[in-house]
Design a protein around this motif. Structure first.
Motif, PDB file in Angstrom:
ATOM      1  N   UNK A 165     -12.266   7.436  -4.308  1.00 53.52           N
ATOM      2  CA  UNK A 165     -11.598   8.485  -3.529  1.00 53.52           C
ATOM      3  C   UNK A 165     -10.690   7.877  -2.446  1.00 53.52           C
ATOM      4  N   UNK A 166      -9.515   8.472  -2.297  1.00 56.52           N
ATOM      5  CA  UNK A 166      -8.591   8.044  -1.260  1.00 56.52           C
ATOM      6  C   UNK A 166      -7.793   6.797  -1.589  1.00 56.52           C
ATOM      7  N   UNK A 167      -7.897   6.299  -2.817  1.00 60.62           N
ATOM      8  CA  UNK A 167      -7.130   5.111  -3.192  1.00 60.62           C
ATOM      9  C   UNK A 167      -6.212   5.413  -4.360  1.00 60.62           C
ATOM     10  N   UNK A 168      -5.156   4.635  -4.443  1.00 60.72           N
ATOM     11  CA  UNK A 168      -4.236   4.678  -5.577  1.00 60.72           C
ATOM     12  C   UNK A 168      -4.378   3.330  -6.273  1.00 60.72           C
ATOM     13  N   UNK A 169      -5.102   3.280  -7.397  1.00 60.79           N
ATOM     14  CA  UNK A 169      -5.282   1.997  -8.082  1.00 60.79           C
ATOM     15  C   UNK A 169      -4.040   1.600  -8.872  1.00 60.79           C
ATOM     16  N   UNK A 170      -3.921   0.312  -9.201  1.00 58.27           N
ATOM     17  CA  UNK A 170      -2.835  -0.102 -10.087  1.00 58.27           C
ATOM     18  C   UNK A 170      -2.966   0.644 -11.416  1.00 58.27           C
ATOM     19  N   UNK A 210      -2.941   0.521  -4.045  1.00 61.40           N
ATOM     20  CA  UNK A 210      -3.940  -0.206  -3.266  1.00 61.40           C
ATOM     21  C   UNK A 210      -4.501  -1.386  -4.052  1.00 61.40           C
ATOM     22  N   UNK A 211      -5.084  -2.305  -3.334  1.00 63.92           N
ATOM     23  CA  UNK A 211      -5.696  -3.488  -3.944  1.00 63.92           C
ATOM     24  C   UNK A 211      -7.146  -3.174  -4.308  1.00 63.92           C
ATOM     25  N   UNK A 212      -7.308  -2.358  -5.331  1.00 61.10           N
ATOM     26  CA  UNK A 212      -8.623  -1.951  -5.816  1.00 61.10           C
ATOM     27  C   UNK A 212      -8.695  -2.223  -7.313  1.00 61.10           C
ATOM     28  N   UNK A 218      -0.859 -11.766  -0.106  1.00 62.08           N
ATOM     29  CA  UNK A 218      -0.409 -12.780  -1.069  1.00 62.08           C
ATOM     30  C   UNK A 218      -1.557 -13.417  -1.817  1.00 62.08           C
ATOM     31  N   UNK A 219      -2.613 -12.669  -2.061  1.00 63.40           N
ATOM     32  CA  UNK A 219      -3.813 -13.230  -2.677  1.00 63.40           C
ATOM     33  C   UNK A 219      -4.174 -12.550  -3.995  1.00 63.40           C
ATOM     34  N   UNK A 220      -4.075 -11.245  -4.068  1.00 68.01           N
ATOM     35  CA  UNK A 220      -4.662 -10.521  -5.193  1.00 68.01           C
ATOM     36  C   UNK A 220      -3.647  -9.800  -6.083  1.00 68.01           C
ATOM     37  N   UNK A 230       0.859  -1.178   0.000  1.00 68.43           N
ATOM     38  CA  UNK A 230       0.000   0.000   0.000  1.00 68.43           C
ATOM     39  C   UNK A 230       0.900   1.234   0.000  1.00 68.43           C
ATOM     40  N   UNK A 231       0.412   2.370  -0.506  1.00 71.07           N
ATOM     41  CA  UNK A 231       1.275   3.553  -0.643  1.00 71.07           C
ATOM     42  C   UNK A 231       1.987   4.007   0.630  1.00 71.07           C
TER      43      UNK A 231
END
Length: 191
Positions: free
Chosen positions: A63-68, A56-58, A98-100, A33-34
Motif C-alpha cells: 500500500x502507498x507504493x508504486x512498484x516497478x 518506488x524502490x520496492x 545509485x544502488x538498486x 520516486x513518483x
C-alpha cells in the motif's frame, strides 16, 4: 570488464549528479520516486537524451507504493535499444542512492546489448562500476523474462547480494525492514 560494454557507464545517486555534469554524458536514465522533483543538477548538464521513470524502490506490491512495472522495464529496454542505434558515448543511470533501481536497470541494458555475456559477468561488471550495488530484484525478474534469459539474472543477483551481506552484514535487517526479504534470502542461500 568495461571493455565488454558498448559505451562508458556511470551509476550514481541524486547527490552525486553535479559531479558528472562535465563528464560528457550523452544519455541519462533518471529513476525517481513518483513525487520527487526533477534534480536541479540537470540544469548544468550539456545536451543529452533522457528517459525519466518514476516508481518506488520496492520489490513487492505494498500500500502507498508504486512498484516497478512491466511498462517501466519495457521503457528501459527501449532506451537501451536507442542507445545502441545512436552509438552513445556515455550513459549515466541514476536513482536516489545509485544502488538498486539504477544498477538493476543498467544490468538489463547491458544484458540486452551483450546477449552473449553471462548474467554473472554482467552483474560483476555492475559491481565493478558501483561497489555498493544491490540491484532491485523485481526489475531484474521482469527484464530477465522479457529478454528470455531463463532466470539467470535474478540467480546471479543472489551472488551479488551475498557479497554485499558479507561486507555489510547490517544490510540484512535494513533490507528486510524495507520489505526486500526475498533478496536477503537469496543472498543468504547462495553458495
Amino acid at each position: 570488464m568495461e571493455t565488454h560494454f558498448p559505451y562508458r557507464l556511470t551509476v550514481c545517486g541524486i547527490e552525486e549528479l553535479t559531479g558528472h555534469s562535465e563528464a560528457g554524458v550523452s544519455h541519462v536514465l533518471s529513476i525517481l520516486d513518483p513525487d520527487w522533483p526533477v534534480p536541479e543538477a540537470f540544469g548544468s548538464f550539456g545536451e543529452h537524451a533522457k528517459l525519466e521513470l518514476r516508481f518506488h524502490d520496492v520489490i513487492e506490491l505494498a500500500p502507498g507504493t508504486v512498484p516497478p512495472s512491466e511498462q517501466d522495464v519495457r521503457a528501459v529496454l527501449a532506451f537501451g535499444r536507442d542507445l545502441e542505434a545512436e552509438t552513445a558515448s556515455r550513459l549515466l543511470v541514476h536513482c536516489h542512492a545509485g544502488i538498486s533501481r539504477s544498477t538493476a536497470s543498467m544490468a538489463l541494458i547491458l544484458a540486452q546489448a551483450r546477449p552473449a555475456l553471462g548474467a554473472e559477468e554482467i552483474l560483476q561488471g555492475i559491481l565493478g562500476i558501483r561497489e555498493k550495488a544491490w540491484p532491485n530484484l523485481r526489475i531484474l525478474e521482469i527484464g530477465d523474462a522479457m529478454l528470455g534469459r531463463g532466470g539467470t539474472l535474478p540467480a546471479a543477483a543472489a551472488a551479488l547480494y551475498r557479497h554485499q551481506l558479507n561486507i555489510r552484514p547490517h544490510l540484512a535487517q535494513v533490507m528486510r525492514n524495507a520489505g526486500r526479504g526475498r533478496e536477503v534470502d537469496a543472498g543468504e542461500a547462495y553458495g
